[in-house]
Motif scaffolding. Sequence first.
Motif, PDB file in Angstrom:
ATOM      1  N   ASN A 205      44.618  37.525  48.283  1.00 52.66           N
ATOM      2  CA  ASN A 205      44.935  38.225  47.028  1.00 52.66           C
ATOM      3  C   ASN A 205      46.341  38.818  46.991  1.00 52.66           C
ATOM      4  O   ASN A 205      46.812  39.200  45.923  1.00 52.66           O
ATOM      5  CB  ASN A 205      43.891  39.315  46.739  1.00 52.66           C
ATOM      6  CG  ASN A 205      43.887  40.429  47.767  1.00 52.66           C
ATOM      7  OD1 ASN A 205      44.926  40.984  48.115  1.00 52.66           O
ATOM      8  ND2 ASN A 205      42.696  40.788  48.260  1.00 52.66           N
ATOM      9  N   GLU A 206      47.013  38.936  48.131  1.00 51.59           N
ATOM     10  CA  GLU A 206      48.427  39.315  48.223  1.00 51.59           C
ATOM     11  C   GLU A 206      48.737  40.734  47.757  1.00 51.59           C
ATOM     12  O   GLU A 206      49.902  41.087  47.573  1.00 51.59           O
ATOM     13  CB  GLU A 206      49.297  38.321  47.436  1.00 51.59           C
ATOM     14  CG  GLU A 206      49.145  36.888  47.897  1.00 51.59           C
ATOM     15  CD  GLU A 206      49.970  35.903  47.085  1.00 51.59           C
ATOM     16  OE1 GLU A 206      50.903  36.332  46.394  1.00 51.59           O
ATOM     17  OE2 GLU A 206      49.665  34.704  47.149  1.00 51.59           O
ATOM     18  N   ALA A 207      47.716  41.584  47.558  1.00 52.32           N
ATOM     19  CA  ALA A 207      47.956  42.940  47.069  1.00 52.32           C
ATOM     20  C   ALA A 207      48.732  43.757  48.085  1.00 52.32           C
ATOM     21  O   ALA A 207      48.283  43.953  49.212  1.00 52.32           O
ATOM     22  CB  ALA A 207      46.624  43.624  46.760  1.00 52.32           C
ATOM     23  N   GLY A 208      49.907  44.238  47.699  1.00 52.69           N
ATOM     24  CA  GLY A 208      50.749  45.044  48.568  1.00 52.69           C
ATOM     25  C   GLY A 208      51.751  44.247  49.359  1.00 52.69           C
ATOM     26  O   GLY A 208      52.666  44.809  49.967  1.00 52.69           O
ATOM     27  N   GLU A 209      51.605  42.942  49.330  1.00 50.36           N
ATOM     28  CA  GLU A 209      52.452  42.085  50.142  1.00 50.36           C
ATOM     29  C   GLU A 209      53.867  41.953  49.571  1.00 50.36           C
ATOM     30  O   GLU A 209      54.830  41.743  50.301  1.00 50.36           O
ATOM     31  CB  GLU A 209      51.798  40.708  50.227  1.00 50.36           C
ATOM     32  CG  GLU A 209      52.383  39.780  51.245  1.00 50.36           C
ATOM     33  CD  GLU A 209      51.603  38.479  51.276  1.00 50.36           C
ATOM     34  OE1 GLU A 209      51.142  38.098  52.363  1.00 50.36           O
ATOM     35  OE2 GLU A 209      51.440  37.841  50.221  1.00 50.36           O
ATOM     36  N   GLY A 210      53.982  42.068  48.246  1.00 48.77           N
ATOM     37  CA  GLY A 210      55.291  41.969  47.623  1.00 48.77           C
ATOM     38  C   GLY A 210      55.610  40.607  47.044  1.00 48.77           C
ATOM     39  O   GLY A 210      56.742  40.359  46.630  1.00 48.77           O
ATOM     40  N   SER A 211      54.625  39.719  47.012  1.00 46.29           N
ATOM     41  CA  SER A 211      54.858  38.368  46.487  1.00 46.29           C
ATOM     42  C   SER A 211      54.601  38.282  44.991  1.00 46.29           C
ATOM     43  O   SER A 211      55.457  37.819  44.229  1.00 46.29           O
ATOM     44  CB  SER A 211      53.972  37.369  47.232  1.00 46.29           C
ATOM     45  OG  SER A 211      52.621  37.802  47.226  1.00 46.29           O
ATOM     46  N   ALA A 212      53.422  38.718  44.543  1.00 51.45           N
ATOM     47  CA  ALA A 212      53.068  38.625  43.129  1.00 51.45           C
ATOM     48  C   ALA A 212      54.061  39.321  42.193  1.00 51.45           C
ATOM     49  O   ALA A 212      54.259  38.864  41.065  1.00 51.45           O
ATOM     50  CB  ALA A 212      51.660  39.175  42.903  1.00 51.45           C
TER      51      ALA A 212
ATOM     52  N   GLY B 111      44.163  40.066  38.508  1.00 53.67           N
ATOM     53  CA  GLY B 111      44.285  38.882  39.338  1.00 53.67           C
ATOM     54  C   GLY B 111      43.651  39.053  40.710  1.00 53.67           C
ATOM     55  O   GLY B 111      43.074  38.119  41.270  1.00 53.67           O
ATOM     56  N   VAL B 112      43.749  40.269  41.261  1.00 46.73           N
ATOM     57  CA  VAL B 112      43.133  40.544  42.559  1.00 46.73           C
ATOM     58  C   VAL B 112      41.612  40.449  42.447  1.00 46.73           C
ATOM     59  O   VAL B 112      40.930  39.890  43.319  1.00 46.73           O
ATOM     60  CB  VAL B 112      43.544  41.936  43.077  1.00 46.73           C
ATOM     61  CG1 VAL B 112      42.778  42.301  44.346  1.00 46.73           C
ATOM     62  CG2 VAL B 112      45.048  41.965  43.347  1.00 46.73           C
ATOM     63  N   PHE B 113      41.054  40.996  41.352  1.00 45.24           N
ATOM     64  CA  PHE B 113      39.613  40.902  41.137  1.00 45.24           C
ATOM     65  C   PHE B 113      39.170  39.445  41.041  1.00 45.24           C
ATOM     66  O   PHE B 113      38.192  39.035  41.655  1.00 45.24           O
ATOM     67  CB  PHE B 113      39.218  41.638  39.853  1.00 45.24           C
ATOM     68  CG  PHE B 113      39.277  43.133  39.957  1.00 45.24           C
ATOM     69  CD1 PHE B 113      39.065  43.775  41.162  1.00 45.24           C
ATOM     70  CD2 PHE B 113      39.541  43.905  38.848  1.00 45.24           C
ATOM     71  CE1 PHE B 113      39.113  45.161  41.261  1.00 45.24           C
ATOM     72  CE2 PHE B 113      39.594  45.291  38.923  1.00 45.24           C
ATOM     73  CZ  PHE B 113      39.376  45.921  40.134  1.00 45.24           C
ATOM     74  N   VAL B 114      39.886  38.672  40.219  1.00 45.57           N
ATOM     75  CA  VAL B 114      39.529  37.265  40.024  1.00 45.57           C
ATOM     76  C   VAL B 114      39.588  36.518  41.351  1.00 45.57           C
ATOM     77  O   VAL B 114      38.692  35.731  41.682  1.00 45.57           O
ATOM     78  CB  VAL B 114      40.464  36.605  38.990  1.00 45.57           C
ATOM     79  CG1 VAL B 114      40.227  35.096  38.922  1.00 45.57           C
ATOM     80  CG2 VAL B 114      40.270  37.231  37.614  1.00 45.57           C
ATOM     81  N   ASP B 115      40.636  36.772  42.096  1.00 41.07           N
ATOM     82  CA  ASP B 115      40.844  36.052  43.344  1.00 41.07           C
ATOM     83  C   ASP B 115      39.753  36.338  44.364  1.00 41.07           C
ATOM     84  O   ASP B 115      39.097  35.421  44.863  1.00 41.07           O
ATOM     85  CB  ASP B 115      42.205  36.440  43.934  1.00 41.07           C
ATOM     86  CG  ASP B 115      42.418  35.858  45.313  1.00 41.07           C
ATOM     87  OD1 ASP B 115      42.940  34.742  45.401  1.00 41.07           O
ATOM     88  OD2 ASP B 115      42.050  36.522  46.311  1.00 41.07           O
ATOM     89  N   THR B 116      39.558  37.614  44.683  1.00 36.49           N
ATOM     90  CA  THR B 116      38.686  37.955  45.806  1.00 36.49           C
ATOM     91  C   THR B 116      37.231  38.142  45.396  1.00 36.49           C
ATOM     92  O   THR B 116      36.324  37.588  46.024  1.00 36.49           O
ATOM     93  CB  THR B 116      39.187  39.230  46.504  1.00 36.49           C
ATOM     94  OG1 THR B 116      40.545  39.040  46.889  1.00 36.49           O
ATOM     95  CG2 THR B 116      38.357  39.539  47.742  1.00 36.49           C
ATOM     96  N   LEU B 117      36.982  38.920  44.343  1.00 30.42           N
ATOM     97  CA  LEU B 117      35.609  39.241  43.980  1.00 30.42           C
ATOM     98  C   LEU B 117      34.888  38.055  43.351  1.00 30.42           C
ATOM     99  O   LEU B 117      33.652  38.000  43.360  1.00 30.42           O
ATOM    100  CB  LEU B 117      35.577  40.429  43.021  1.00 30.42           C
ATOM    101  CG  LEU B 117      36.143  41.737  43.571  1.00 30.42           C
ATOM    102  CD1 LEU B 117      36.004  42.851  42.555  1.00 30.42           C
ATOM    103  CD2 LEU B 117      35.454  42.121  44.879  1.00 30.42           C
ATOM    104  N   VAL B 118      35.641  37.112  42.800  1.00 32.45           N
ATOM    105  CA  VAL B 118      35.005  35.947  42.181  1.00 32.45           C
ATOM    106  C   VAL B 118      35.149  34.707  43.063  1.00 32.45           C
ATOM    107  O   VAL B 118      34.172  34.173  43.587  1.00 32.45           O
ATOM    108  CB  VAL B 118      35.589  35.673  40.773  1.00 32.45           C
ATOM    109  CG1 VAL B 118      34.918  34.453  40.151  1.00 32.45           C
ATOM    110  CG2 VAL B 118      35.400  36.889  39.868  1.00 32.45           C
ATOM    111  N   ILE B 119      36.385  34.246  43.255  1.00 31.31           N
ATOM    112  CA  ILE B 119      36.575  32.942  43.889  1.00 31.31           C
ATOM    113  C   ILE B 119      36.315  32.989  45.400  1.00 31.31           C
ATOM    114  O   ILE B 119      35.656  32.114  45.954  1.00 31.31           O
ATOM    115  CB  ILE B 119      37.976  32.393  43.570  1.00 31.31           C
ATOM    116  CG1 ILE B 119      38.137  32.280  42.046  1.00 31.31           C
ATOM    117  CG2 ILE B 119      38.173  31.025  44.214  1.00 31.31           C
ATOM    118  CD1 ILE B 119      39.486  31.795  41.587  1.00 31.31           C
ATOM    119  N   CYS B 120      36.837  34.022  46.072  1.00 32.44           N
ATOM    120  CA  CYS B 120      36.559  34.133  47.511  1.00 32.44           C
ATOM    121  C   CYS B 120      35.072  34.326  47.776  1.00 32.44           C
ATOM    122  O   CYS B 120      34.524  33.785  48.753  1.00 32.44           O
ATOM    123  CB  CYS B 120      37.344  35.297  48.117  1.00 32.44           C
ATOM    124  SG  CYS B 120      39.100  34.969  48.344  1.00 32.44           S
ATOM    125  N   THR B 121      34.411  35.084  46.909  1.00 31.78           N
ATOM    126  CA  THR B 121      32.974  35.295  47.060  1.00 31.78           C
ATOM    127  C   THR B 121      32.214  33.986  46.889  1.00 31.78           C
ATOM    128  O   THR B 121      31.224  33.729  47.596  1.00 31.78           O
ATOM    129  CB  THR B 121      32.475  36.338  46.048  1.00 31.78           C
ATOM    130  OG1 THR B 121      33.141  37.580  46.294  1.00 31.78           O
ATOM    131  CG2 THR B 121      30.979  36.555  46.166  1.00 31.78           C
TER     132      THR B 121
END
Length: 456
Positions: free
Chosen positions: A262-269, A291-301
């Motif tokens: 999800n890249e949160a805090g990484e500085g890329s997005a 985007g973080v919700f979509v990435d991790t809570l939906v697709i990663c799950t």
Amino acid sequence: MYIINEINEIIWLLVVGMLVLSAIWYTIRLKFFQFRMIPQMLRVMFQKPKDGNIGSFQAFAVALSSRVGTGNLAGVASAIFVGGPGAVLWMWLMALFGSATAFVESTLAQLYKRKGEESYYGGPAYYMESGLGKRWMGVIFAVLITLTFALANQVVQSTTLCDSVSSTFTLSKPMVGVAMTLATFVIIFGGVRRISRFASMVVPFMAVGYILLALYIVIMNITDVPDVVGLILEDALGLRQVAGGGVGVAVMQGIRRGLFSNEAGEGSAPNAAAIADTPHPVNQGLLQALGVFVDTLVICTCTAFIIIISGKYDCGKDGILLTAEALETEVGSFGRYFITATIFLFAFSTIIANYFYGETNIRFFTKKKWVLFTLRLLTGVVVMTGSLVDLQTAFSLVDICMAFMTITNLIAIGALFPKVVVLLENYKRQLRQHTAPEFHKNDMDEDDRQNIECWD
């Protein structure tokens, strides 16, 4: 190699601590906005830009195309392979709180963005220079993100893609690598507009298709879902794991691979967030939190549930091969072909978005065309390299660069956080007045206005 791995683990302990503390602090200080403002996130997604500029959704898609990549398929599988099913819980928690960090960094990217020939541009290097007045810090970050995304991260994407395609169609990995390198050149030599158009078309298609298949598998195995959730919780918190040190492994793998995804805090997005033409910086910050919700809570799950439901999580396979094995178990040979097509779209779109991050930060150094041309050639080289190495080697190349990049960015956004508080209060005040929020740099203090290039 052993010493390098030990140093890597020590550095990642620091990164995990900083990520967790930052995410919790931003969530509390911003009054849990990421949960209360989800309806507003959805409303701003499709706001139209002015004068044909890149809109919020296109910028959101570029960022999501980097987030929604092999981290969702190979990264989740690798986390489970190393840390067990319990790693999934820590990925979830990192997403819930980490979305606040994603909001902070992307809002800052919008505040300090600059106007280019084709579109706006910006990112951490630019808010370090304009917001903090520390160009040297921006230079360090620009070097780190270019090494991480435009080079090292591409190896992970290419390795995963080549593993999947070569395994499914019995082709040699170098042959697949050559085809991928040529396809990458076609896109990246077309400029930022072609990149954004490509991402906005591909990302929704690939994400929806994968989610629908995952939901089908979950529904067909609905009676197993309580057991899956129970296994995740037991493996993350159970006494057996505590006694064996498994909790620490699960936490580290969950947060590390969660960050890779999800890249949160990484500085890329923020590099993608900056390109949008939007009436208020907070708009794009909200979308990046979504985007973080979509990435991790939906697709990663989806990926995690498929692997655990299949019972293949301890079969000894790693990365995309584990995900493919799980899908084939559930839906037959169709699953292997589907995951190959999905990983092709996921990894290829991520390769393109990663290159864009590198180009944005190279421009922080220089506008010379030969430098950008060299970056494009190097991108092709590392994509080809990915067809020649294994997944864990590829991840080790990314981890160390990603750790230093994240530390640098977290220090910067921590120092600039008060400005985000001001922006969010300005935004919410206009919402309470039932007006569509708009921002002008005169809304900031006089000292801040001098360092804001846009927003007249």
